[in-house]
Scaffold this motif. Structure first.
Motif, short mmCIF file in Angstrom:
data_model
loop_
_atom_site.label_atom_id
_atom_site.label_comp_id
_atom_site.label_asym_id
_atom_site.label_seq_id
_atom_site.Cartn_x
_atom_site.Cartn_y
_atom_site.Cartn_z
N PHE A 29 0.84 -1.21 0.00
CA PHE A 29 0.00 0.00 0.00
C PHE A 29 0.87 1.26 0.00
CE2 PHE A 29 -3.93 -2.17 1.87
CZ PHE A 29 -4.76 -1.82 0.83
N ARG A 30 1.92 1.25 0.84
CA ARG A 30 2.80 2.43 0.92
C ARG A 30 3.48 2.68 -0.41
NH1 ARG A 30 6.74 1.09 4.52
NH2 ARG A 30 8.18 0.73 2.82
N ARG A 31 3.98 1.63 -1.04
CA ARG A 31 4.63 1.78 -2.36
C ARG A 31 3.63 2.31 -3.38
NH1 ARG A 31 9.23 -0.09 -3.73
NH2 ARG A 31 8.56 -1.00 -5.72
N LEU A 32 2.40 1.85 -3.30
CA LEU A 32 1.35 2.32 -4.21
C LEU A 32 1.08 3.80 -3.98
CD1 LEU A 32 -0.56 1.21 -6.40
CD2 LEU A 32 -2.22 0.79 -4.59
N ALA A 33 1.01 4.20 -2.72
CA ALA A 33 0.77 5.61 -2.38
C ALA A 33 1.93 6.49 -2.84
CB ALA A 33 0.57 5.76 -0.87
N GLU A 38 2.44 -1.52 -7.28
CA GLU A 38 1.40 -2.03 -8.17
C GLU A 38 0.22 -2.54 -7.35
OE1 GLU A 38 2.97 -5.13 -10.59
OE2 GLU A 38 4.62 -3.91 -11.35
N VAL A 39 -0.96 -2.35 -7.90
CA VAL A 39 -2.18 -2.83 -7.25
C VAL A 39 -2.10 -4.35 -7.08
CG1 VAL A 39 -4.66 -3.13 -7.58
CG2 VAL A 39 -3.61 -0.93 -8.04
N ARG A 111 -13.51 -5.04 -14.62
CA ARG A 111 -14.22 -4.21 -15.62
C ARG A 111 -13.27 -3.29 -16.38
NH1 ARG A 111 -19.28 -2.40 -11.75
NH2 ARG A 111 -20.28 -4.44 -11.73
N LYS A 112 -11.98 -3.38 -16.06
CA LYS A 112 -10.95 -2.53 -16.67
C LYS A 112 -11.24 -1.04 -16.42
CE LYS A 112 -9.71 -5.96 -20.12
NZ LYS A 112 -9.03 -6.77 -19.22
N ALA A 113 -11.79 -0.76 -15.24
CA ALA A 113 -12.11 0.61 -14.83
C ALA A 113 -10.95 1.15 -13.99
CB ALA A 113 -13.40 0.62 -14.02
N PRO A 114 -10.85 2.47 -13.84
CA PRO A 114 -9.78 3.05 -13.02
C PRO A 114 -9.97 2.73 -11.54
CG PRO A 114 -11.25 4.77 -13.82
CD PRO A 114 -11.68 3.49 -14.47
N ILE A 115 -8.86 2.71 -10.81
CA ILE A 115 -8.86 2.40 -9.39
C ILE A 115 -8.43 3.65 -8.63
CG2 ILE A 115 -7.72 1.04 -7.59
CD1 ILE A 115 -7.55 -1.21 -9.65
N ASN A 116 -9.19 3.97 -7.58
CA ASN A 116 -8.86 5.11 -6.73
C ASN A 116 -7.94 4.64 -5.61
OD1 ASN A 116 -8.72 7.28 -5.01
ND2 ASN A 116 -10.93 7.49 -4.73
N THR A 117 -6.68 5.04 -5.66
CA THR A 117 -5.69 4.63 -4.65
C THR A 117 -5.48 5.72 -3.60
OG1 THR A 117 -3.86 5.45 -6.00
CG2 THR A 117 -4.50 3.13 -6.30
N ARG A 119 -6.65 6.30 -0.73
CA ARG A 119 -6.61 5.92 0.70
C ARG A 119 -5.48 4.94 1.00
NH1 ARG A 119 -12.64 4.38 2.16
NH2 ARG A 119 -11.77 4.29 4.24
N ALA A 120 -4.56 4.77 0.07
CA ALA A 120 -3.48 3.79 0.25
C ALA A 120 -2.63 4.10 1.48
CB ALA A 120 -2.62 3.72 -1.00
N LYS A 121 -2.34 5.36 1.75
CA LYS A 121 -1.54 5.69 2.95
C LYS A 121 -2.28 5.31 4.23
CE LYS A 121 1.70 9.27 1.61
NZ LYS A 121 2.94 8.53 1.73
N LEU A 122 -3.58 5.58 4.27
CA LEU A 122 -4.38 5.18 5.43
C LEU A 122 -4.34 3.67 5.60
CD1 LEU A 122 -6.52 5.58 7.68
CD2 LEU A 122 -8.25 5.48 5.86
N PHE A 123 -4.46 2.93 4.50
CA PHE A 123 -4.47 1.48 4.57
C PHE A 123 -3.10 0.93 4.94
CE2 PHE A 123 -8.21 1.59 1.41
CZ PHE A 123 -9.10 1.85 2.45
N THR A 124 -2.04 1.68 4.65
CA THR A 124 -0.71 1.31 5.13
C THR A 124 -0.70 1.31 6.65
OG1 THR A 124 0.41 2.23 3.20
CG2 THR A 124 1.72 2.02 5.20
N ARG A 125 -1.19 2.39 7.25
CA ARG A 125 -1.22 2.49 8.72
C ARG A 125 -2.13 1.43 9.33
NH1 ARG A 125 -1.30 7.88 7.19
NH2 ARG A 125 -3.51 8.12 7.64
N ILE A 126 -3.27 1.20 8.71
CA ILE A 126 -4.19 0.18 9.22
C ILE A 126 -3.51 -1.20 9.18
CG2 ILE A 126 -6.31 -1.10 8.71
CD1 ILE A 126 -7.59 1.60 7.95
N SER A 127 -2.87 -1.53 8.08
CA SER A 127 -2.23 -2.84 7.94
C SER A 127 -1.13 -3.02 8.98
CB SER A 127 -1.64 -2.99 6.53
OG SER A 127 -2.66 -3.01 5.56
#
Length: 151
Positions: A29-33, A38-39, A111-117, A119-127
């Motif tokens: 998640f942190r690397r993504l943020a 990569e997702v 669906r090959k739709a865009p992904i909203n990343t 909240r990745a930093k928040l999810f880093t802390r949660i993880s």
């Protein structure tokens, strides 16, 4: 006796795998943020985290309530068991937001739709917080195994 030992080993190994997977997910998640991840890495680590959590739940439930260890009466009257279960519930509550988001990501990818990343930093802390809680569960478990009591 062999079944008890095997079940205990599976439970302990699931703790190790859960700890590793949730740390790896947090790092992904942190690397993504930071724009360098990569997702796919997040999703793979999340799959391992999820499988290890299921193994923990099943093996722990069998050990506590299916007659493979000291019995339900022991566990239900053991303060460290209550601490361990409280930590588990905290992990589940913390996991709601990342779980819902990652389900949405999986649907979007299909669906090959865009992904909203965003909240990745928040999810880093949660993880990483969840990883700490997993460690604390292990501490509580070792206390129970050694017969530590309070009072």
């Amino acid at each position: 006796m062999l079944t008890h030992w095997f079940l205990a080993a599976v439970h302990l190994l699931a703790f190790a795998l859960a700890f590793w997977a949730v740390l790896v997910r947090g790092t992904a998640f942190r690397r993504l943020a930071d724009g360098v991840g990569e997702v796919r890495s997040v999703l793979i680590a999340d799959n391992i985290w999820g499988v290890s959590a299921v193994v923990l739940l099943i093996s722990g439930g069998m050990r506590a309530f299916a007659g493979y260890e000291k019995g339900a009466d022991y566990y239900l009257h053991q303060p460290l068991f209550h601490l361990k279960m409280t930590l588990f519930v905290l992990i589940l509550l913390l996991e709601v937001a990342p779980m819902v988001t990652l389900i949405k990501w999986r649907i979007a990818l299909a669906r090959k739709a865009p992904i909203n990343t965003g909240r990745a930093k928040l999810f880093t802390r949660i993880s990483h917080t969840e990883a700490l809680l997993v460690l604390l569960m292990v501490v509580a478990a070792t206390g129970m195994a050694r017969g530590v009591t309070f009072g």
